[in-house]
Each structure stands twice: as structure tokens, then as C-alpha cells.
Scaffold this motif. Structure first.
Motif, PDB file in Angstrom:
ATOM      1  N   VAL A   1      -1.624   0.986 -40.040  1.00  0.00           N
ATOM      2  CA  VAL A   1      -0.791   1.684 -38.781  1.00  0.00           C
ATOM      3  C   VAL A   1      -1.780   1.153 -37.767  1.00  0.00           C
ATOM      4  O   VAL A   1      -1.057   0.862 -36.737  1.00  0.00           O
ATOM      5  CB  VAL A   1      -0.485   2.803 -39.209  1.00  0.00           C
ATOM      6  CG1 VAL A   1       0.111   3.537 -37.913  1.00  0.00           C
ATOM      7  CG2 VAL A   1       0.682   3.038 -40.382  1.00  0.00           C
ATOM      8  N   LEU A   2      -2.919   1.634 -37.627  1.00  0.00           N
ATOM      9  CA  LEU A   2      -3.624   1.610 -36.542  1.00  0.00           C
ATOM     10  C   LEU A   2      -3.937   0.189 -36.047  1.00  0.00           C
ATOM     11  O   LEU A   2      -3.966  -0.037 -34.945  1.00  0.00           O
ATOM     12  CB  LEU A   2      -4.933   2.288 -36.808  1.00  0.00           C
ATOM     13  CG  LEU A   2      -5.019   3.922 -36.912  1.00  0.00           C
ATOM     14  CD1 LEU A   2      -6.418   4.322 -36.988  1.00  0.00           C
ATOM     15  CD2 LEU A   2      -4.124   4.463 -36.129  1.00  0.00           C
TER      16      LEU A   2
ATOM     17  N   LYS B   1       3.082  -2.685 -28.382  1.00  0.00           N
ATOM     18  CA  LYS B   1       3.299  -1.620 -27.468  1.00  0.00           C
ATOM     19  C   LYS B   1       4.805  -1.033 -28.375  1.00  0.00           C
ATOM     20  O   LYS B   1       5.237  -1.621 -29.096  1.00  0.00           O
ATOM     21  CB  LYS B   1       4.005  -1.962 -25.968  1.00  0.00           C
ATOM     22  CG  LYS B   1       2.599  -2.578 -25.437  1.00  0.00           C
ATOM     23  CD  LYS B   1       2.985  -2.850 -23.635  1.00  0.00           C
ATOM     24  CE  LYS B   1       1.795  -3.189 -23.125  1.00  0.00           C
ATOM     25  NZ  LYS B   1       2.018  -3.022 -21.660  1.00  0.00           N
ATOM     26  N   SER B   2       5.424   0.084 -28.075  1.00  0.00           N
ATOM     27  CA  SER B   2       6.189   0.872 -28.705  1.00  0.00           C
ATOM     28  C   SER B   2       7.369   0.165 -28.771  1.00  0.00           C
ATOM     29  O   SER B   2       8.298   0.367 -29.612  1.00  0.00           O
ATOM     30  CB  SER B   2       6.468   2.110 -27.963  1.00  0.00           C
ATOM     31  OG  SER B   2       7.011   2.303 -26.699  1.00  0.00           O
ATOM     32  N   TYR B   3       7.801  -0.751 -27.841  1.00  0.00           N
ATOM     33  CA  TYR B   3       9.030  -1.586 -27.806  1.00  0.00           C
ATOM     34  C   TYR B   3       9.078  -2.706 -28.512  1.00  0.00           C
ATOM     35  O   TYR B   3      10.086  -3.549 -28.888  1.00  0.00           O
ATOM     36  CB  TYR B   3       9.831  -1.834 -26.723  1.00  0.00           C
ATOM     37  CG  TYR B   3       8.687  -2.708 -25.650  1.00  0.00           C
ATOM     38  CD1 TYR B   3       8.399  -3.786 -25.752  1.00  0.00           C
ATOM     39  CD2 TYR B   3       7.933  -1.922 -24.587  1.00  0.00           C
ATOM     40  CE1 TYR B   3       7.703  -4.603 -25.173  1.00  0.00           C
ATOM     41  CE2 TYR B   3       6.988  -2.586 -23.969  1.00  0.00           C
ATOM     42  CZ  TYR B   3       6.926  -3.775 -24.218  1.00  0.00           C
ATOM     43  OH  TYR B   3       6.001  -4.736 -23.474  1.00  0.00           O
TER      44      TYR B   3
ATOM     45  N   GLU C   1       6.518   3.901 -37.891  1.00  0.00           N
ATOM     46  CA  GLU C   1       7.254   4.350 -36.777  1.00  0.00           C
ATOM     47  C   GLU C   1       6.808   5.505 -35.980  1.00  0.00           C
ATOM     48  O   GLU C   1       6.946   5.607 -34.711  1.00  0.00           O
ATOM     49  CB  GLU C   1       9.025   4.684 -37.337  1.00  0.00           C
ATOM     50  CG  GLU C   1       9.699   3.452 -37.859  1.00  0.00           C
ATOM     51  CD  GLU C   1       9.289   3.119 -39.327  1.00  0.00           C
ATOM     52  OE1 GLU C   1       8.166   3.655 -39.911  1.00  0.00           O
ATOM     53  OE2 GLU C   1       9.823   2.338 -39.968  1.00  0.00           O
ATOM     54  N   LYS C   2       6.384   6.451 -36.711  1.00  0.00           N
ATOM     55  CA  LYS C   2       5.758   7.699 -35.864  1.00  0.00           C
ATOM     56  C   LYS C   2       4.850   7.297 -35.168  1.00  0.00           C
ATOM     57  O   LYS C   2       4.791   7.901 -33.775  1.00  0.00           O
ATOM     58  CB  LYS C   2       5.402   8.732 -36.927  1.00  0.00           C
ATOM     59  CG  LYS C   2       4.627   9.832 -36.526  1.00  0.00           C
ATOM     60  CD  LYS C   2       5.511  10.928 -36.021  1.00  0.00           C
ATOM     61  CE  LYS C   2       4.464  12.019 -35.472  1.00  0.00           C
ATOM     62  NZ  LYS C   2       5.522  12.926 -34.822  1.00  0.00           N
ATOM     63  N   PHE C   3       3.593   6.524 -35.574  1.00  0.00           N
ATOM     64  CA  PHE C   3       2.620   6.338 -34.518  1.00  0.00           C
ATOM     65  C   PHE C   3       2.781   5.287 -33.708  1.00  0.00           C
ATOM     66  O   PHE C   3       2.287   5.374 -32.514  1.00  0.00           O
ATOM     67  CB  PHE C   3       1.391   6.203 -35.424  1.00  0.00           C
ATOM     68  CG  PHE C   3      -0.046   6.070 -34.568  1.00  0.00           C
ATOM     69  CD1 PHE C   3      -0.509   7.605 -34.415  1.00  0.00           C
ATOM     70  CD2 PHE C   3      -0.721   4.994 -34.188  1.00  0.00           C
ATOM     71  CE1 PHE C   3      -1.476   7.652 -33.697  1.00  0.00           C
ATOM     72  CE2 PHE C   3      -1.739   5.134 -33.552  1.00  0.00           C
ATOM     73  CZ  PHE C   3      -2.122   6.436 -33.135  1.00  0.00           C
ATOM     74  N   THR C   4       3.433   4.233 -33.887  1.00  0.00           N
ATOM     75  CA  THR C   4       3.539   3.117 -33.160  1.00  0.00           C
ATOM     76  C   THR C   4       4.892   3.048 -32.285  1.00  0.00           C
ATOM     77  O   THR C   4       5.040   2.504 -31.238  1.00  0.00           O
ATOM     78  CB  THR C   4       3.445   1.548 -33.624  1.00  0.00           C
ATOM     79  OG1 THR C   4       4.547   1.413 -34.605  1.00  0.00           O
ATOM     80  CG2 THR C   4       2.261   1.850 -34.665  1.00  0.00           C
ATOM     81  N   GLY C   5       5.856   3.713 -32.755  1.00  0.00           N
ATOM     82  CA  GLY C   5       7.259   3.563 -32.171  1.00  0.00           C
ATOM     83  C   GLY C   5       7.884   2.199 -32.644  1.00  0.00           C
ATOM     84  O   GLY C   5       9.266   2.293 -32.224  1.00  0.00           O
TER      85      GLY C   5
ATOM     86  N   LYS D   1       9.731  -0.648 -34.417  1.00  0.00           N
ATOM     87  CA  LYS D   1      11.011  -0.914 -35.798  1.00  0.00           C
ATOM     88  C   LYS D   1      10.234  -2.076 -36.673  1.00  0.00           C
ATOM     89  O   LYS D   1       9.674  -2.983 -36.089  1.00  0.00           O
ATOM     90  CB  LYS D   1      12.027  -1.513 -34.989  1.00  0.00           C
ATOM     91  CG  LYS D   1      13.192  -1.546 -36.205  1.00  0.00           C
ATOM     92  CD  LYS D   1      14.470  -2.110 -35.464  1.00  0.00           C
ATOM     93  CE  LYS D   1      15.449  -1.152 -34.474  1.00  0.00           C
ATOM     94  NZ  LYS D   1      15.888  -0.004 -35.123  1.00  0.00           N
ATOM     95  N   LEU D   2      10.478  -1.970 -38.016  1.00  0.00           N
ATOM     96  CA  LEU D   2      10.077  -2.811 -38.837  1.00  0.00           C
ATOM     97  C   LEU D   2      11.203  -3.657 -39.242  1.00  0.00           C
ATOM     98  O   LEU D   2      12.343  -2.985 -39.481  1.00  0.00           O
ATOM     99  CB  LEU D   2       9.541  -2.282 -39.973  1.00  0.00           C
ATOM    100  CG  LEU D   2       8.432  -1.453 -39.913  1.00  0.00           C
ATOM    101  CD1 LEU D   2       7.735  -0.911 -41.185  1.00  0.00           C
ATOM    102  CD2 LEU D   2       7.130  -1.779 -39.180  1.00  0.00           C
TER     103      LEU D   2
ATOM    104  N   VAL E   1      14.588  -4.822 -29.719  1.00  0.00           N
ATOM    105  CA  VAL E   1      13.193  -4.807 -29.929  1.00  0.00           C
ATOM    106  C   VAL E   1      12.575  -6.115 -30.018  1.00  0.00           C
ATOM    107  O   VAL E   1      13.270  -7.136 -30.415  1.00  0.00           O
ATOM    108  CB  VAL E   1      12.728  -4.058 -31.422  1.00  0.00           C
ATOM    109  CG1 VAL E   1      13.077  -2.493 -31.298  1.00  0.00           C
ATOM    110  CG2 VAL E   1      13.487  -4.595 -32.446  1.00  0.00           C
ATOM    111  N   GLN E   2      11.203  -5.982 -29.498  1.00  0.00           N
ATOM    112  CA  GLN E   2      10.714  -7.565 -29.236  1.00  0.00           C
ATOM    113  C   GLN E   2       9.735  -7.759 -30.361  1.00  0.00           C
ATOM    114  O   GLN E   2       8.593  -7.065 -30.489  1.00  0.00           O
ATOM    115  CB  GLN E   2      10.034  -7.206 -28.022  1.00  0.00           C
ATOM    116  CG  GLN E   2      10.775  -7.282 -26.598  1.00  0.00           C
ATOM    117  CD  GLN E   2      11.882  -8.270 -26.559  1.00  0.00           C
ATOM    118  OE1 GLN E   2      11.462  -9.531 -26.318  1.00  0.00           O
ATOM    119  NE2 GLN E   2      13.066  -8.161 -26.608  1.00  0.00           N
TER     120      GLN E   2
ATOM    121  N   ASP F   1     -10.183  -1.569 -27.339  1.00  0.00           N
ATOM    122  CA  ASP F   1      -9.527  -0.208 -27.125  1.00  0.00           C
ATOM    123  C   ASP F   1      -9.564   0.586 -28.490  1.00  0.00           C
ATOM    124  O   ASP F   1      -8.831   1.644 -28.500  1.00  0.00           O
ATOM    125  CB  ASP F   1      -8.773   0.139 -26.234  1.00  0.00           C
ATOM    126  CG  ASP F   1      -7.246  -0.518 -26.510  1.00  0.00           C
ATOM    127  OD1 ASP F   1      -7.412  -1.237 -27.676  1.00  0.00           O
ATOM    128  OD2 ASP F   1      -6.506  -0.144 -25.883  1.00  0.00           O
TER     129      ASP F   1
END
Lengths: 343, 343, 343, 343
Positions: free
Chosen positions: C68-69, C76-78, C98-102, C104-105, C133-134, C224
Motif C-alpha cells: 500500500v505504501l 495521487k488519489s485520482y 483504497e483507504k490509504f491511497t484513494g 481505484k484498483l 480514474v487515471q 518523500d
């Protein structure tokens, strides 16, 4: 009975007649949805004429979104936003910034609603330290939540510090028109020319039915904003109706006439209050609000006739705001009502 | 030149004249912001008259928000939403549901846009297993994204299964008016009476300038929705202007007249297309859209005159939608243009 | 009674004795917390020796977080992540991505657990379209969740397509050691040299007590990551104990010896099963798992002695995995037990 | 050269020998992953013996997660958490609470690290107001970040106020063992009996290799915590190794022996410092830390021999912490070094 024009807020007013007419003119016929239409093109062009060719503009529904999505364009989730303890962003958005951006807001105590370098430097700490949120944006509100207006010099000091330290500056301009009118500056002079990176340009409080604009002067921040707006649930299908309003607002300085008028009305109220004993005015009126400390009992009595907000319960301080449609007789009637309850 | 009334989408149309008038009537004078006004009271009452006294209604700006915030009211972040592979929620919101709710969408393959128990049961797995998202909502779109309409029986089967298994049912009713008109049902009969828990009630595609309503029949889900809406950046300050539109839409069945009209226009187009060789219509028209498979070359030629969307590039399938303001002559002109490019 | 060494999963095994010894050796004395210690330095250097000098490595607690990280560092979330329908990321993380990154898979159907360009291209759609989604990342699992191993050619095709289309490639390498052993490749050859941008390097399933590494070959994505890890709740204070384990795992090819052994044990099991009637093996064993279709009744009987998972209830397919500590006699005892219940 | 036992933090120490032994004992053989094993059962039972039968316990990797996931169990995203301005939660988690929960943290100024009703009441405002975040949790740290310890009476006042106002109380007990030892109370007396709803029970700073426990006394808050933990990336596959450590820590009062020892060492250091001129001790040592104001020049000189943190740069205040493995000779050597640099 609540009076038809009150002093609760500049969003208690309706729609300016010219704005309504612009909406009606845009109302029939089919155009492509989501902003690929002539109304939007024209409005964007008008923004570019005013703010500079290399300006990117995106319309959203309301001020919460303008501010939050602007921050989202400038930050990653581990970033932080430095702002005043009274920032609308912090106090009145039910945690919308934290929810959407993940950012922490680092607040600065202030007496007059403005923040300055001294306060900013205290919150600008722990850069590079993985345990600490990383400050990335300074957000200032112009006109501030306490009715004061940052001077050119004050803003320049902030943007200079910000850019020297790899920070962006966001301006919550829900009332930027009133600020520009108060400062005697053009819109570009009051924003871009002072070093602002992203501006939330307020429409609703200056006579629009609804609609705010996120204006990017630092256009590299705008490159993916269309996705941020859409994922942020702020893409209007019938975009032309926000665009047509802004087009009208920016035509023949309607924005300025509205702002000047409401500022003048607030000044009138402020002047009238000078002559009334028992009222303490903590800050000089420079835009379209008057804050006043009046006895608690008087507040509730007056609220029976006029709806308005108590700003600070402890200090018994209330806020009265004027609007594009406030009339001189509204002021005089209000002052009479106030005198009556003060007796 | 793009024709003034096209067939791209029902959100390419403007505002119904009565709705515009309602806005104008609400336009002057001050009222309290954020929904504490008479316009909002009256609109909410009208919803309750139609849908039942124990109904909770919240206005939001657009359909994305109506759907996403409705889901947020029904879920925690580890929950999942079962929906069709074509669900607008899944395909056209740029990940807004995932971003705001954290939920995973569990999609079901479908040929006609509807989902059924067989598909739902396949996705309803892993309940109680900590490794697996926990399905909590079934979301159906009525009219579906493929222009079909769920029957009463089909919806009842879904809501029965849902409630037996501790799931909620959300209806994306961006075109619920068209569905109700198609089914010959009242709004309550087409939603609440079938077991729907939360309805996204569409306004924009049925003649409003902007505005959608989140309607809770399962009112325990509504108790904290005001905070969800605010944190979701969807609280309108000049709420009266959404309320006044809905009030008008629900008066004298304007919603139904608009829906019936657009459905009838789609039926007319559908009928006209029967007589044109070289066009394959994959699904019978029952609401306000016609899907058609036409030769690829023809598409681009026709798009020079009429803006519309290619629905499925592989199948060379396009979507044509009618609106409250579509006229018979628009249909005939379009059919003529189509015949011309087909030659 | 459940047998002490079963075939449920390679995370049911304990800690390799050398790893335990490495922990004990690091156990006393004070060192600076959070990774500023010699153990971490040494482990990072070992990673760089193996994967290349310009490699950035970050330790996290578990595989969920590594994956996930890693995605959070690339998106980005989109954005969206293209992966197999069986991806652990999608099926077994309770919605953590989904929760951490926003994000969609976007999942791809597959029979053997691998994805290929044909499937990827179907999901790689709507780039630039604000409603969609991109896609930004392709995530592949090596060894796959179905026990298969991507070939060098298969991975190169994916990374080539990805980089031509401005996408990143993430490898979920929870069992990358087993894959490298199976392919007869070094760790760098099996990952970086194939074009992988970010690797989740698995430790726990190869004999560690706990700990995974996020390995950046595309080091600009790492700049970062320390903030992402901390905000993602994955910064270990006593970091030395993850580092010391990885140091040991990468010394004298312990990773490879463990992987080869478990692969060989699976091969032994696979060979033994060939001779047993009534068992269908859907896929050849190439790493450390055997999937088998056996009669339903037999499953429950066998589970009384051996804990293991039913992989596909419908097909009556079960999964048996071997581990670094599986012994030949474990295999033979298991096969005997299986033969008994099959009678 | 940095000394092998320093005074930087109690997480700079290694693992207690008994804990290491417990890990080794659990190290071989297969057990079911993710907590369905005897080690976990036994550890949970031990928690229930100590804290009461109706206690729910969940193990996580680190303190950040224990705190953030505990909050997630108590809140919805529009909620807020009232805490001290120095709360670790607020200052040292890189925004993890905001990111995962969406909550705003409402901080209270404090001189000694404790918060009280006066401060809490100032932040407990705007309940029911949709513009305002809704306070739902009060989080207190015991031992506080400033080394002070809340008295029984102080905590009871907070929990009483909280429960009267529909708030939960969370205790960040990263050093709860040191606090209980300082107060002369049992673990249950120091937490549950004072009205705490959810406790983050610290292990790492009291001799564990890694691992913290989220302990629910208000068990209705725990019903879905397994999903929150998994989605929060904190489910350990080899759970037995956290469980075995806690089992050992709670056996024969190892937790208390460790805590008492480190408290005693801090007391020794505190006493020794009394006799050294030029050092100001702002707060009496009651647990395992000593805060001291020493000349700036002295700090950097001393840091050449001993790594430790400057707590407050402005006040030239440093923090020295003792640990379960601090020896009397460490104290005396440190004091000698300090005396030397002070000359």
C-alpha cells in the motif's frame, strides 16, 4: 418578524438582478456539459484578461470546496497548512480539509485575524523530520474573518518568506472583492501581484446565486486540478450557469460596484454606531462588516427582529455584515432598533 | 455547427422555464443561509408529502455528491458496495467514492445494465473475514446506465435479499423520474415501497439548473448526515435556490411531465430508427435514451452536426438521449441527418 | 490434533534459526531509534550491493503496508492501479489500498494469476478524461497468488508497455525469493533488470519473524517516502530488529537457500500427488505451492489433521504451501494422510 | 563515541532478555497465522485476568498505530479529538491521525503536559453545529509527554465529564507501566477503574522488541476493530510473536519490575542533578524521565558522548530518559560527563 434585509451575513442576501438575468440568458438551448461550452470559455477568458494570460481557472460550487481543493492541489497528505486560529478553513468547515487532504492545520493565535511572520515562523518547524508534518502552504483570508484587511506590505512579507522557504501561499478570497475595494487595488494587484499562488475567488458573497473560482497564478499547480475537482465532487454538469455568472460579475466592474457598495454600507453603520453609548467597537471597519460588543441582554432582544450571529460569547461580541443589496434605510432602521433595545 | 438541441445527454439541456421562474421568485430579500429558511422548509415538506412523513431530505450540488455522500452515510471505510460494472458510481466519478468513503466497489458483469441476485451473491463473500472488505450496500441505478429500467419485481428481489443479509440498498436515481414514468408508478411506489433505504433523487437531468436530493427512507441513517454533507463540501450557503427548484419540480407533477415528455421523445426516435437499415438497436427503448450500433464512419460524420457520445467503441455503439425540452422537429431533423450520412 | 508443520501457508512457519540468532545479537545495548543506527545502515548497504548503488530501501512491518505504501509513493488519489483479479492487494487487504491511497484498483480476469498486455490495455482507458480514474501503476505479484511465475519475457513486455505509457510497475514480491529461485535468476535480475520501479521485498514468508522492505529502483519516487511511511503508521522505533533480520537474510544467500528448499519441497509434494488418483492438479508447481482439486468430503476430513485453506469452494480447489522449514517426512506424512482420507 | 546505554529515549534500549527468550520459545513449529493461535489466546487471557473478563485486546505493531486505530474505533471522520498541545498524537505522528481518521485534533495549551476540565471545556464547543467538527474523544497521555503523571483524581474528573457529555476517553499508555508504578496502582486500577474507554498499552518502551496492544474496556467499541486493524495495515501474520512477548511481560509482573527499575533510575539521575549548579529542573521526576534546562553550549558538547534530544530549543531544555536496562553506573558516568562539560 425577521426583517427582509438583515445583517447576519453577506450570504443571507439573494442574487444580484444582473446575475439573475445572465443566468436566464444562458438558460435555454443545449450546450456540452462539464465546461466544454462557450459560456465557460468566455468566463475563463475574462479571468485571464483581468489576472494575466497565464492564469488557470476552475469553477466549483462553494467556498468550502474552493479552499479545500486548492489545498489539495498544493499538498500531499503529510503536508501541513499554516493559518490563523480564526481561519474559516479551520473553524467552519467541519474538518473538510483534514478529511479530503489528510493535512494538519497549524494555527496561529491572532487578535485581529491576520497572521504575521512571527507567528508563521513558530509553526514552521520540523521540516525534514519524519515525525513532524511538513508545512507546505500558508493560507491567509482576505478580508479576514475578523473584518480586517491585510495591507500590501503585510502580504508581500508573507509571500516572500513562503517562497524563500519552498512554501505556497493560498488566499481564501471569499471576500477578495471587498478587500480590493477597500485597498483601492485591482483584482490582480490585490492577489497575483503580491505573490499569491492560488486564490479562492469568492462569488456567492458578492451577489452570485452560487459558484466560486479556484484561480491558479502558479499554473504548474493546476495541471491535474480537473481530476482533483471531479474526485472532489465539484464538477458541475451544467457548468455554463456558474460561468455565465462570473462572466457578468467581471463585466463593467460589477464585482467592484457590489463590493464598494457593501463596504460603504458597513462604513455607514460603523459611523452611526459611534454615537451610541454602551457599544464597544473592537476594530475599525475597513470592509463590509462591523463587530460590536454589546450587552448580552440586548443581543437576544435585537435578534427577535434581526437574525445575526454572536461572534464571541465570552466578550458578548456580535458580527454585523452588509451586502450588495443593503440599503441606507436598512442601516437606519437597524440603528433605530438597536437604540430602542439599548434603552 | 452544433445544433442547439442535441442528443448527447439530458444534462446538455438548460433549465425548465418554470424552474427559472422559481429561482427568480426566490432571488431577492435576505433569508438565513445553509437551509434554515422557508424555501427549504417548504421543499422538505413537499418531499415528505410525496415520500412519507418519516422521510429525511438533504440537498446537495450534484449527482456525484448525492451518490458518494449517501454511501458515506451507510458505510464505514472497510465496507464495500456491490454495483454493476457500468455503474456511474464506478465508471464516471474519477474515484470519488473510494476517496471519500474508503470503500471498495465490487462490480458485477451485466449485459443490460441491471444486476440480479445471481451476480450479487457472487460478490457477497467473505463476510466476517478480516482480510476481506465487508459488503454493506447494494447500489442500483434506475434508469440504468444502459437505458433499461428495473421492474418492481427485480428491485424487490434485491431489497429482500439485502435486508435479509444486513445490507442496505441505495438507488442512484439520477433519472428516477424517467423510470417512474416508464413504469407508471408514483415516486414513492418506485422507491420507498420497493424497499430502497436511501435514494439519490436527480434534479439536474430533469430540468433543474443544479441540485440533487439525498432522500432517506431508512431515517436512522440520516441522523448525522448534516455533518457528512458539510465535511463533504456540499452544504450550499444560499440553499433556498436548490430548495425552490425542487419545490417547483414537485408541484403539479412537473417532474412527471418532464420525464414523460423526454421518454416519449426517445420512443419517437426509437420508432423512427426501426425503418432505417444499417442500424442495430441492442435494447428496446423504455426511458429517455436510445443506444444504437452504427458504422464507425457514420459516427464521425454525424458528430459534425450533432455532439453525442460513443458508448462502446468496440461495438461502434452510440448513445442518444432526449430531454425535457426535446421537440418532435428535433427528432425528425436528427433522423434526416442520420439518413443522409448513412447513404 | 493439528500437526506442528502444516501446509496452510508459508506464514504459518516460525523464524529461521539464523534469523532468530541475528535478532538476539542485536538485542542488547542502546542504539538510536527509527533507523538511524548501524544495523539499518548495514542492511541498507547490503540491499545496495545486491540491487545496485542507486537503490533506496525502507523497512516496514508487513506486506500489506509494503504494497500500500509503495502505491502511495507512486500515485495521487485520482490514480488507478491495474492488477490481477486475484491480486492480494485487491482480495486480501480489507480495502487498505483504497483507504490509504484513494485509488481505484482496475482488475483483470486471469486463469493462471498472471496479467498480460491484452488485459492491461482493456483497463488502460480514459486517460485524460476527468470522469475517469487515471491509471498510473501496474502491479504484478511474483510468485502470483495462483502459484505461477512470470517469465522474464512476460515481465519485460509489461514494463515496456508501462514506461511507454507513463505508468510505473510495482512488484508485490512477498515471494520474490521463491520466484528468483524458480527462474534461476539473481534478485536484481528478477526485478530491477526487468524494469520494475518499486518492489515489495518479502521477508516474513521466507523465514523472518516480521518485516518487509520497500525497494525503490526508480529512486525519484522515494524522495518523500519517509513521510509516507510515518504517516502510514509503519515507522518502527526499534528498527534495528527488522534491519538485522534482512542483513542476515541477504548474507550468504540465506534467502536463496530458504526459497530453494521450500520450492523443492513443493515439487516433492507435487510429484507425490501425480500418483494419487482422484486428485486434479490445475497448474504445474513451479514455486512453493501446490493447488489441487479434491473431493469436498475429503477436504474436511483432512483438515482435522492439517489446517489449510480452500482456495476455490466452487471448484473444490485447495492450496498447500511449503516453507523454509518443511521436511521431507512432513510431505510423506501428509501424503499418507491424504491417501487415507481419499479411500 | 556514543555510549552503549544512553538517555535519549526508552525506545533506544533493546529487548529484555526474558522477552527475547519468549520469542525464541515461540519460534519454531507452525501455527495458524493472523492471531488464531494458542500464543495469542494465552496472551489475551492474561490481559483479561488483569483488566477484567469483558476486555477486548488487539495487538498492533507500534504506538502510532495503537493510538490512531483506537481513535478510528471511536470516531467518524467529522469528529474531533481533544488533547494536549504536546500530545504525541499531535506532535510526532506526521499527521497519521488526520490521514487515517479524518479527525481534527483540538489542542489545549498546558505547562505540565496534563489537560484539565478548564481547557477541555474551551474546546468542547459547537456540538450539533454542522459547521463545526464534533468533539467525540478526549485523549490523555499517561505518563505525559512532559514526564508528569495524572493523579487518580485528575483522570476521574476528565472521564466523568466525558461520559456526562457523550465523549469517550482514550489513554495513550505508551508508558502506562511507568505511570502505574509511579502511582502505586495496578494496571486495572490505573486505567479501567478510572473510566478509560480504550487504552493504548505500550510494550516497546518497556522492553519488548516490538508490539503494542489496543485494549477496549468499552467493548462495544471493539466489535469491528479487526477490520479497522486490517485496513489500517496492522494485522501481523506471525501474530504469535507479539502475543508471546505480551504474555511474558504480564507474567510475574515483569512489566512492573521493568517500570519500577526505570523510574528508580530516573529518580537517581534527578537526585544527582540537584547537586549540580547551572542546571534547572522544571518539573519533579515522577516516572522515567528528567527534563533539564542546561546551557546551549553544554548540550552540543554532551551530545558528542551521549545521544539525546533537545526538547525545547528556546528554553534550552533537554530530555533524558531511563529504561529497563539502565544501570546505576550509567547514571553516574553520565553525571560525571555532564559535570565535565559544565565546567
Amino acid at each position: 418578524m425577521i426583517k427582509s434585509r438583515s445583517f447576519a451575513s453577506d450570504n443571507n442576501s439573494g442574487v444580484h438582478p444582473q446575475i439573475l438575468k445572465a443566468i436566464a440568458n444562458a438558460g435555454s438551448g443545449h450546450v456540452v456539459a462539464y465546461g466544454s461550452d462557450n459560456y465557460t470559455d468566455r468566463a475563463v477568458k475574462k479571468f485571464r484578461t483581468i489576472f494575466g494570460k497565464d492564469t488557470e481557472v476552475f469553477f466549483v460550487f462553494n467556498g468550502t470546496a474552493a479552499n479545500v481543493l486548492a489545498l489539495a492541489a498544493m499538498t500531499k497528505s503529510y503536508h501541513a497548512v499554516i493559518c490563523s486560529q480564526f481561519a474559516h478553513l479551520h473553524m467552519d468547515e467541519c474538518g473538510a480539509p483534514e478529511k479530503f487532504t489528510g493535512n494538519k492545520l497549524l494555527t496561529i493565535p491572532t487578535l485581529d485575524g491576520k497572521i504575521n511572520l512571527e507567528g508563521i515562523k513558530k509553526q514552521f518547524a520540523g521540516q525534514g523530520d519524519q515525525h513532524h508534518v511538513q508545512a507546505k502552504v500558508i493560507s491567509i483570508t482576505q478580508v479576514t474573518e475578523l473584518g480586517t484587511v491585510y495591507s500590501v506590505k503585510e502580504i508581500k512579507a508573507i509571500t516572500k518568506f513562503a517562497h524563500e522557504n519552498d512554501l505556497y501561499v493560498h488566499m481564501d478570497g471569499a471576500r477578495i472583492a471587498n478587500a480590493a475595494a477597500s485597498l483601492g487595488l485591482g483584482l490582480k494587484q490585490a492577489t497575483r501581484d503580491l505573490g499569491i499562488d492560488v486564490l479562492s475567488f469568492g462569488g456567492t458573497k458578492n451577489g452570485l446565486l452560487f459558484g466560486e473560482a479556484v484561480v491558479f497564478f502558479n499554473t504548474k499547480l493546476a495541471h491535474d486540478f480537473k481530476f482533483i475537482r471531479k474526485q472532489g465532487m465539484q464538477l458541475a454538469s451544467k457548468m455554463r450557469f456558474i460561468a455565465a455568472q462570473f462572466d457578468e460579475l467581471l463585466t463593467d466592474d460589477l464585482w467592484l460596484r457590489n463590493a464598494r457598495h457593501s463596504n460603504r454600507m458597513a462604513q455607514l453603520l460603523y459611523n452611526e454606531l459611534q454615537n451610541i453609548p454602551g457599544i464597544k467597537i473592537p476594530r475599525k471597519t475597513v470592509a463590509n462588516s462591523v463587530f460590536a460588543q454589546i450587552p448580552k441582554k440586548v443581543i437576544s432582544k435585537l435578534q427577535k427582529e434581526y437574525f445575526f450571529y454572536v461572534w464571541d460569547d465570552e466578550k458578548s461580541e456580535v458580527r454585523w455584515m452588509t451586502s450588495f443589496d443593503t440599503q441606507e434605510e436598512d442601516i437606519f432602521a437597524f440603528v433605530r432598533a438597536l437604540r430602542k433595545v439599548l434603552k
